[in-house]
Design a protein around this motif. Structure first.
Motif, PDB file in Angstrom:
ATOM      1  N   ASP A 123      12.697 -26.109 -23.735  1.00 11.22           N
ATOM      2  CA  ASP A 123      13.379 -26.038 -22.443  1.00 11.22           C
ATOM      3  C   ASP A 123      13.048 -27.292 -21.632  1.00 11.22           C
ATOM      4  O   ASP A 123      11.874 -27.575 -21.379  1.00 11.22           O
ATOM      5  N   ILE A 125      13.238 -28.088 -18.471  1.00 10.23           N
ATOM      6  CA  ILE A 125      12.510 -27.875 -17.221  1.00 10.23           C
ATOM      7  C   ILE A 125      11.055 -27.529 -17.490  1.00 10.23           C
ATOM      8  O   ILE A 125      10.138 -28.045 -16.833  1.00 10.23           O
ATOM      9  N   LEU A 177      14.633 -34.332 -18.606  1.00 13.85           N
ATOM     10  CA  LEU A 177      15.410 -33.242 -18.000  1.00 13.85           C
ATOM     11  C   LEU A 177      16.849 -33.197 -18.517  1.00 13.85           C
ATOM     12  O   LEU A 177      17.624 -32.332 -18.096  1.00 13.85           O
ATOM     13  N   ARG A 189      18.656 -36.395  -7.906  1.00 20.32           N
ATOM     14  CA  ARG A 189      17.786 -35.236  -8.120  1.00 20.32           C
ATOM     15  C   ARG A 189      16.511 -35.647  -8.856  1.00 20.32           C
ATOM     16  O   ARG A 189      15.410 -35.251  -8.485  1.00 20.32           O
ATOM     17  N   THR A 225       9.543 -26.635 -10.412  1.00 19.98           N
ATOM     18  CA  THR A 225      10.334 -25.689 -11.201  1.00 19.98           C
ATOM     19  C   THR A 225      11.581 -25.281 -10.439  1.00 19.98           C
ATOM     20  O   THR A 225      12.687 -25.212 -11.001  1.00 19.98           O
ATOM     21  N   HIS A 226      11.408 -25.014  -9.152  1.00 18.69           N
ATOM     22  CA  HIS A 226      12.548 -24.606  -8.319  1.00 18.69           C
ATOM     23  C   HIS A 226      13.552 -25.747  -8.158  1.00 18.69           C
ATOM     24  O   HIS A 226      14.762 -25.554  -8.322  1.00 18.69           O
ATOM     25  N   SER A 228      13.993 -28.358 -10.030  1.00 21.80           N
ATOM     26  CA  SER A 228      14.542 -28.886 -11.281  1.00 21.80           C
ATOM     27  C   SER A 228      15.770 -28.119 -11.749  1.00 21.80           C
ATOM     28  O   SER A 228      16.552 -28.621 -12.556  1.00 21.80           O
ATOM     29  N   THR A 229      15.926 -26.908 -11.266  1.00 18.06           N
ATOM     30  CA  THR A 229      17.066 -26.096 -11.688  1.00 18.06           C
ATOM     31  C   THR A 229      18.366 -26.673 -11.152  1.00 18.06           C
ATOM     32  O   THR A 229      18.509 -26.819  -9.934  1.00 18.06           O
ATOM     33  N   PRO A 230      19.291 -27.061 -12.001  1.00 18.06           N
ATOM     34  CA  PRO A 230      20.539 -27.658 -11.527  1.00 18.06           C
ATOM     35  C   PRO A 230      21.316 -26.678 -10.647  1.00 18.06           C
ATOM     36  O   PRO A 230      21.301 -25.465 -10.874  1.00 18.06           O
ATOM     37  N   ARG A 232      24.358 -24.518  -9.301  1.00 19.60           N
ATOM     38  CA  ARG A 232      25.448 -23.849 -10.022  1.00 19.60           C
ATOM     39  C   ARG A 232      26.788 -24.168  -9.371  1.00 19.60           C
ATOM     40  O   ARG A 232      26.885 -24.376  -8.202  1.00 19.60           O
TER      41      ARG A 232
END
Length: 232
Positions: A123, A125, A177, A189, A225-226, A228-230, A232
């Motif tokens: 993964d 991330i 990433l 980002r 972690t928060h 890094s989430t692309p 939506r």
């Protein structure tokens, strides 16, 4: 580490001052930073370590601009000529310390990513945050060096060198990433994430103890972690 090697010369008479390790913690007797014994088989490395340890001590106490080569030589218990032959002067010492810190951070991060991938993690991330944790833990372990390079007091051209490394760091993080660097949003980002890591690394240098440092590392990794989430 850069520097021209030369045979060890005769050390000046008298007692040499104790020098702290360039890492944030003391090392066991007979152990070098790599965990290998420091002994007669490594005279060149011992000379370089003595010069760099002394340079770090003086740089952190006086600042780069006010650091004196004579004091560095005295603290290293080596003749001034040895300093020039190995590093060419104050700038060479500073850049050698920077290279050592940078290479150690890259080795630590690469080893962590290899271990994660070897354990079946793929993964992006999770891998990115694991690498960030390794980098931050390295900044704590080597906090004296990290604090030195966080200051705006270095040799001419160092800011340009640091910016070049920062750009390379951003590109590595983008690949990790799996971000398309052609998209501006993706580039921004990754740059923000990299800036968060760099800022946290500087803060670690001022932590009172390891418990506080670990708390900061855990909190920053949660933030990464928060972020890094692309979207939506």
């Amino acid at each position: 580490m850069s520097g021209i090697m030369e045979p060890t010369g005769t050390e000046p008479a008298g007692q040499c001052p104790d020098r702290p390790s360039r890492t944030g913690t003391d090392l066991p007797d007979g152990q070098s930073r790599t965990g290998l014994p420091d002994g007669p088989a490594e005279p060149y490395g011992s000379v370089r370590h003595a010069l760099l340890d002394a340079a770090l001590e003086v740089f952190t106490a006086r600042g780069y601009a006010d650091a004196g080569l004579a004091e560095i030589a005295t603290r290293s218990c080596l003749p001034l000529g040895s300093l020039f032959q190995h590093y060419g002067g104050k700038r060479g010492l500073y850049l050698a310390l920077w290279e050592e810190f940078r290479e150690e951070q890259e080795r630590r991060t690469a080893a962590t990513l290899a271990a994660e991938r070897g354990g079946g993690v793929d993964d992006p991330i999770v891998l990115f945050v694991a690498g960030a944790r390794a980098y931050l833990e390295g900044a704590w372990d080597n906090r004296r060096l990290a604090r030195l390079f966080a200051e705006d007091d270095g040799p001419g051209g160092f800011d340009t060198l640091r910016r070049q490394w920062d750009r390379a760091w951003v590109r590595r993080n983008a690949r990790l990433l799996e971000v398309d660097e052609k998209r501006r949003a993706g580039r921004v980002r990754v740059r923000v994430l990299t800036t968060v890591i760099g800022g946290a690394a500087r803060e670690l240098g001022d932590c009172a103890d390891e418990a506080e440092a670990r708390q900061i590392v855990d909190e920053v990794c949660g933030i990464l972690t928060h972020l890094s989430t692309p979207p939506r």
